[in-house]
Write a protein that holds these residues in place. Structure first.
Motif, short mmCIF file in Angstrom:
data_model
loop_
_atom_site.label_atom_id
_atom_site.label_comp_id
_atom_site.label_asym_id
_atom_site.label_seq_id
_atom_site.Cartn_x
_atom_site.Cartn_y
_atom_site.Cartn_z
N ARG A 30 97.35 20.01 93.01
CA ARG A 30 95.92 20.10 92.69
C ARG A 30 95.05 19.60 93.83
NH1 ARG A 30 96.57 18.07 86.42
NH2 ARG A 30 96.98 20.14 85.51
N ALA A 31 95.51 18.55 94.52
CA ALA A 31 94.75 18.02 95.64
C ALA A 31 94.67 19.04 96.78
CB ALA A 31 95.38 16.72 96.14
N LEU A 32 95.77 19.73 97.02
CA LEU A 32 95.77 20.77 98.05
C LEU A 32 94.82 21.91 97.67
CD1 LEU A 32 99.61 20.95 98.79
CD2 LEU A 32 97.84 20.16 100.39
N GLY A 36 91.14 23.68 99.27
CA GLY A 36 91.07 25.06 99.70
C GLY A 36 92.38 25.64 100.18
N VAL A 37 93.47 24.89 100.04
CA VAL A 37 94.79 25.39 100.43
C VAL A 37 95.55 25.72 99.14
CG1 VAL A 37 96.99 24.84 101.55
CG2 VAL A 37 94.84 24.11 102.59
N ARG A 38 95.65 27.00 98.84
CA ARG A 38 96.20 27.42 97.55
C ARG A 38 97.63 27.95 97.68
NH1 ARG A 38 92.38 27.09 93.76
NH2 ARG A 38 90.23 26.86 94.47
N ILE A 39 98.42 27.21 98.43
CA ILE A 39 99.83 27.56 98.61
C ILE A 39 100.59 26.29 98.96
CG2 ILE A 39 99.51 28.11 101.07
CD1 ILE A 39 101.62 30.35 100.68
N SER A 180 103.72 19.62 107.67
CA SER A 180 103.94 18.55 106.70
C SER A 180 102.86 17.48 106.77
CB SER A 180 105.32 17.90 106.95
OG SER A 180 105.41 17.41 108.28
N TRP A 181 101.92 17.63 107.72
CA TRP A 181 100.92 16.58 107.89
C TRP A 181 99.90 16.54 106.76
CZ3 TRP A 181 100.00 21.25 110.50
CH2 TRP A 181 98.73 21.80 110.36
N LEU A 182 99.81 17.59 105.94
CA LEU A 182 98.81 17.61 104.88
C LEU A 182 99.15 16.66 103.73
CD1 LEU A 182 98.74 20.54 106.31
CD2 LEU A 182 97.40 21.20 104.32
N THR A 183 100.42 16.29 103.61
CA THR A 183 100.83 15.42 102.50
C THR A 183 101.62 14.23 103.03
OG1 THR A 183 102.79 16.82 102.16
CG2 THR A 183 100.85 17.28 100.79
N PRO A 184 100.95 13.29 103.69
CA PRO A 184 101.66 12.13 104.22
C PRO A 184 102.36 11.35 103.11
CG PRO A 184 99.37 12.20 104.98
CD PRO A 184 99.51 13.22 103.91
N ARG A 185 103.54 10.87 103.41
CA ARG A 185 104.32 10.17 102.38
C ARG A 185 103.55 8.99 101.80
NH1 ARG A 185 110.54 8.33 103.14
NH2 ARG A 185 110.77 10.56 102.78
N ALA A 186 102.87 8.24 102.64
CA ALA A 186 102.13 7.06 102.16
C ALA A 186 101.05 7.47 101.17
CB ALA A 186 101.53 6.30 103.33
N ALA A 187 100.36 8.59 101.46
CA ALA A 187 99.30 9.06 100.56
C ALA A 187 99.88 9.51 99.23
CB ALA A 187 98.53 10.20 101.22
N VAL A 188 101.03 10.19 99.28
CA VAL A 188 101.66 10.65 98.04
C VAL A 188 102.12 9.47 97.20
CG1 VAL A 188 103.59 11.95 97.08
CG2 VAL A 188 102.37 12.85 99.07
N GLU A 189 102.79 8.52 97.84
CA GLU A 189 103.34 7.38 97.09
C GLU A 189 102.26 6.47 96.52
OE1 GLU A 189 106.10 5.55 99.76
OE2 GLU A 189 107.66 7.08 99.41
N ILE A 196 94.66 13.72 100.66
CA ILE A 196 95.34 15.00 100.76
C ILE A 196 94.34 16.15 100.68
CG2 ILE A 196 96.99 16.54 99.59
CD1 ILE A 196 98.60 14.02 98.88
N THR A 197 93.35 16.01 99.79
CA THR A 197 92.31 17.04 99.69
C THR A 197 91.54 17.17 100.99
OG1 THR A 197 92.06 16.79 97.29
CG2 THR A 197 90.17 17.67 98.50
N GLU A 198 91.22 16.04 101.62
CA GLU A 198 90.48 16.08 102.89
C GLU A 198 91.33 16.72 103.99
OE1 GLU A 198 89.42 12.01 103.45
OE2 GLU A 198 87.87 12.03 101.91
N LEU A 199 92.63 16.40 104.03
CA LEU A 199 93.51 17.02 105.03
C LEU A 199 93.64 18.51 104.79
CD1 LEU A 199 96.27 14.25 105.17
CD2 LEU A 199 94.68 14.85 107.01
#
Length: 207
Positions: A30-32, A36-39, A180-189, A196-199
């Motif tokens: 959902r954050a992606l 605006g990234v729908r994949i 893989s930079w759009l979802t950094p592990r630290a941000a996910v955890e 993630i939305t901003e990236l």
């Protein structure tokens, strides 16, 4: 044969995502999408990856979800059964490619050499994943491949960042990049979905 080109046209960047905790799967997707990234290419690198994939497929219908790191026919079957709308492999063998093509979903096979490109091209596919993009030669290598096989377009993945993505995207034989930079592990955890939305928003702007 399913159309892979339509998958590569969804976004200039396909997020390559590994999720450890399935509870993070839907918020990440959902954050992606909010950015605006729908994949999303969800890698099958964890024991719970199929659970995460199924959750995204069921609960985030406005995002195209695919399965990455397909290494075996069994993984391809399981991914499609869980809701994968496209399949991505880091490399390819004749038997794996045959099986993925039989599943009637878009397929993005991984290649790293001109010989591999030609082998996949013989099977009727002209869209491929170039992996690992950075170590395998980067933009200059892909530019050189464009001379003998101009009909092939690529999604380079591996070692690409927001800073280097434009170097690939300006090439005529690159349709999008994987990152893989759009979802950094630290941000996910930590559940920092806004980061993630901003990236994702930055990545979508590369179009």
């Amino acid at each position: 044969m399913a159309d892979t080109t339509s998958v590569l046209d969804v976004s200039p960047v396909i997020p390559v995502v590994t999720i450890e905790d399935p509870q993070h799967a839907v918020p990440v997707a959902r954050a992606l999408a909010d950015g605006g990234v729908r994949i999303i290419e969800l890698t099958l690198r964890t024991d719970t990856a199929l659970t995460s994939l199924k959750a995204i497929a069921n609960e985030v219908p406005d995002i195209l979800v695919g399965a990455g790191t397909i290494l075996t026919p069994g993984q391809a079957d399981a991914a499609v059964a869980a809701g994968a709308q496209f399949l991505v492999s880091p490399g390819v063998t004749p038997s794996l490619l045959d099986h993925m093509l039989s599943l009637e979903v878009p397929v993005l096979p991984g290649v790293a050499t001109v010989g591999e490109v030609m082998a996949v091209l013989e099977r009727g596919l002209d869209t491929m994943k170039f992996f690992p993009a950075g170590p395998a030669g980067g933009p200059s290598y892909l530019a050189a491949i464009g001379a003998p096989v101009p009909q092939v377009t690529f999604c380079p993945t591996g070692g690409i960042s927001l800073a280097t993505a434009p170097d690939y995207l300006k090439l005529p034989n690159v349709r999008c990049v994987g990152g893989s930079w759009l979802t950094p592990r630290a941000a996910v955890e930590s559940g920092d979905w806004q980061q993630i939305t901003e990236l994702a928003r930055e990545a979508a702007a590369l179009a």
